[in-house]
Scaffold this motif. Structure first.
Motif, PDB file in Angstrom:
ATOM      1  N   UNK A 113      42.127  39.945  44.170  1.00 20.04           N
ATOM      2  CA  UNK A 113      43.356  39.312  44.616  1.00 20.04           C
ATOM      3  C   UNK A 113      43.914  38.506  43.440  1.00 20.04           C
ATOM      4  N   UNK A 114      45.107  38.841  42.996  1.00 15.08           N
ATOM      5  CA  UNK A 114      45.683  38.212  41.818  1.00 15.08           C
ATOM      6  C   UNK A 114      46.309  36.845  42.105  1.00 15.08           C
ATOM      7  N   UNK A 115      46.358  36.451  43.365  1.00 14.42           N
ATOM      8  CA  UNK A 115      46.988  35.179  43.719  1.00 14.42           C
ATOM      9  C   UNK A 115      46.003  34.014  43.597  1.00 14.42           C
ATOM     10  N   UNK A 116      46.549  32.836  43.369  1.00 17.18           N
ATOM     11  CA  UNK A 116      45.752  31.615  43.305  1.00 17.18           C
ATOM     12  C   UNK A 116      45.484  31.144  44.741  1.00 17.18           C
ATOM     13  N   UNK A 117      44.216  31.184  45.142  1.00 17.94           N
ATOM     14  CA  UNK A 117      43.852  30.867  46.520  1.00 17.94           C
ATOM     15  C   UNK A 117      43.303  29.451  46.702  1.00 17.94           C
ATOM     16  N   UNK A 118      43.367  28.638  45.668  1.00 16.89           N
ATOM     17  CA  UNK A 118      42.831  27.277  45.752  1.00 16.89           C
ATOM     18  C   UNK A 118      43.435  26.497  46.925  1.00 16.89           C
ATOM     19  N   UNK A 131      34.765  29.794  44.145  1.00 13.89           N
ATOM     20  CA  UNK A 131      33.580  30.084  43.338  1.00 13.89           C
ATOM     21  C   UNK A 131      33.973  30.958  42.149  1.00 13.89           C
ATOM     22  N   UNK A 132      33.665  30.512  40.962  1.00 13.57           N
ATOM     23  CA  UNK A 132      33.928  31.270  39.744  1.00 13.57           C
ATOM     24  C   UNK A 132      32.602  31.820  39.221  1.00 13.57           C
ATOM     25  N   UNK A 133      32.456  33.127  39.264  1.00 20.29           N
ATOM     26  CA  UNK A 133      31.212  33.752  38.845  1.00 20.29           C
ATOM     27  C   UNK A 133      31.032  33.685  37.328  1.00 20.29           C
ATOM     28  N   UNK A 134      29.788  33.482  36.897  1.00 20.31           N
ATOM     29  CA  UNK A 134      29.469  33.474  35.478  1.00 20.31           C
ATOM     30  C   UNK A 134      29.099  34.873  34.979  1.00 20.31           C
ATOM     31  N   UNK A 135      28.973  35.810  35.930  1.00 15.48           N
ATOM     32  CA  UNK A 135      28.650  37.176  35.555  1.00 15.48           C
ATOM     33  C   UNK A 135      29.863  37.858  34.929  1.00 15.48           C
ATOM     34  N   UNK A 136      29.600  38.954  34.254  1.00 13.42           N
ATOM     35  CA  UNK A 136      30.687  39.743  33.691  1.00 13.42           C
ATOM     36  C   UNK A 136      31.519  40.281  34.840  1.00 13.42           C
ATOM     37  N   UNK A 137      32.756  39.889  34.904  1.00 12.16           N
ATOM     38  CA  UNK A 137      33.607  40.159  36.057  1.00 12.16           C
ATOM     39  C   UNK A 137      34.166  41.574  36.053  1.00 12.16           C
ATOM     40  N   UNK A 138      33.945  42.274  37.152  1.00 14.16           N
ATOM     41  CA  UNK A 138      34.577  43.571  37.369  1.00 14.16           C
ATOM     42  C   UNK A 138      35.770  43.328  38.284  1.00 14.16           C
ATOM     43  N   UNK A 139      36.932  43.825  37.913  1.00 12.86           N
ATOM     44  CA  UNK A 139      38.137  43.543  38.686  1.00 12.86           C
ATOM     45  C   UNK A 139      38.237  44.383  39.951  1.00 12.86           C
ATOM     46  N   UNK A 140      37.469  45.461  40.031  1.00 11.83           N
ATOM     47  CA  UNK A 140      37.514  46.311  41.215  1.00 11.83           C
ATOM     48  C   UNK A 140      36.194  47.048  41.381  1.00 11.83           C
ATOM     49  N   UNK A 190      34.025  30.610  48.358  1.00 11.13           N
ATOM     50  CA  UNK A 190      34.000  29.219  47.927  1.00 11.13           C
ATOM     51  C   UNK A 190      32.747  28.977  47.104  1.00 11.13           C
ATOM     52  N   UNK A 191      32.606  27.797  46.562  1.00 12.67           N
ATOM     53  CA  UNK A 191      31.502  27.466  45.665  1.00 12.67           C
ATOM     54  C   UNK A 191      30.138  27.645  46.324  1.00 12.67           C
TER      55      UNK A 191
END
Length: 234
Positions: A113-118, A131-140, A190-191
């Protein structure tokens, strides 16, 4: 001797605990999606036959002195209108009792989801932080839905099985009841990974469909849909 035996048992437990494979963020997300998926289908998919089966006009329209529409006087329904209403009711019940599978096309590629959900998290789940993952992020990723048992008479088929040409999916005549196409975004957690938000939508034609923002949460160790908000209608 007993102390040595106890220490040995504790050492074995610690060893096995340390060897347990830590679940990745993507695996966690896939597990949650698999658990919540039947409820998502129930909540977003429609039987197009009922959705477009509008009741016929019944009665005489009433207007005020200025010509503004007030309502309908059903006591003035004509014999033709009464007959059409009866036929509509019979047809509606026939559709409801039909046990045929309702086929829905599903886009199994779930994208970020490209929107800011904060703000959505803060508003709906109070002070929950994304929650922001520290893993290498896959977009899909491709979601494996084929072995998931659904709760109702909907049957999903991969959208790749349908015509790819623009608009042809709606114009093609099928030998089954085709109701539309459903799609979802990836889940943003969430975190503490107790809440989640994703988007979804159901399309039933080129100018027919609706979108959703879906809020999920973990209750008694189970993921459930907390709320669904409409985001767009066509």
């Amino acid at each position: 001797m007993k102390k040595l035996k106890s220490l040995a048992i504790i050492s074995v437990i610690i060893l096995f605990s340390s060897c347990e494979k830590k679940i990745t963020d993507l695996e966690f997300e896939k597990n949650v999606m698999t658990e919540i998926f039947p409820s998502l289908i129930d909540s977003t998919c429609i039987d197009i036959r009922l959705f477009t089966n509008f009741p016929p006009e019944y009665g005489e329209s009433i207007f005020d002195k200025t010509g503004h529409y007030i309502g309908v006087d059903s006591t003035k329904a004509t014999p033709e209108q009464k007959q059409k209403l009866l036929e509509w009711k019979i047809n509606t019940e026939k559709i409801k009792k039909d046990t045929s599978k309702i086929i829905v096309a599903f886009d199994s590629i779930l994208k970020d989801n490209q929107q800011d959900l904060n703000k959505d998290f803060e508003k709906h789940f109070k002070n929950a932080k994304i929650y922001i993952s520290k893993e290498k992020k896959e977009t899909e990723y491709t979601f494996d839905f084929k072995n998931i048992k659904l709760n109702n008479k909907f049957e999903l088929r991969n959208i790749s099985q349908f015509p790819k040409e623009r608009g042809l999916i709606w114009l093609t005549k099928y030998d089954f009841v085709f109701s539309g196409a459903v799609f979802f975004s990836r889940i943003q957690f969430d975190k503490d990974k107790k809440f989640g938000i994703l988007d979804g939508g159901f399309a039933c034609g080129r100018l027919c469909g609706q979108g959703y923002r879906i809020y999920i949460k973990k209750v008694n160790n189970k993921w459930i849909i907390d709320k669904i908000e409409n985001t767009w209608v066509s």
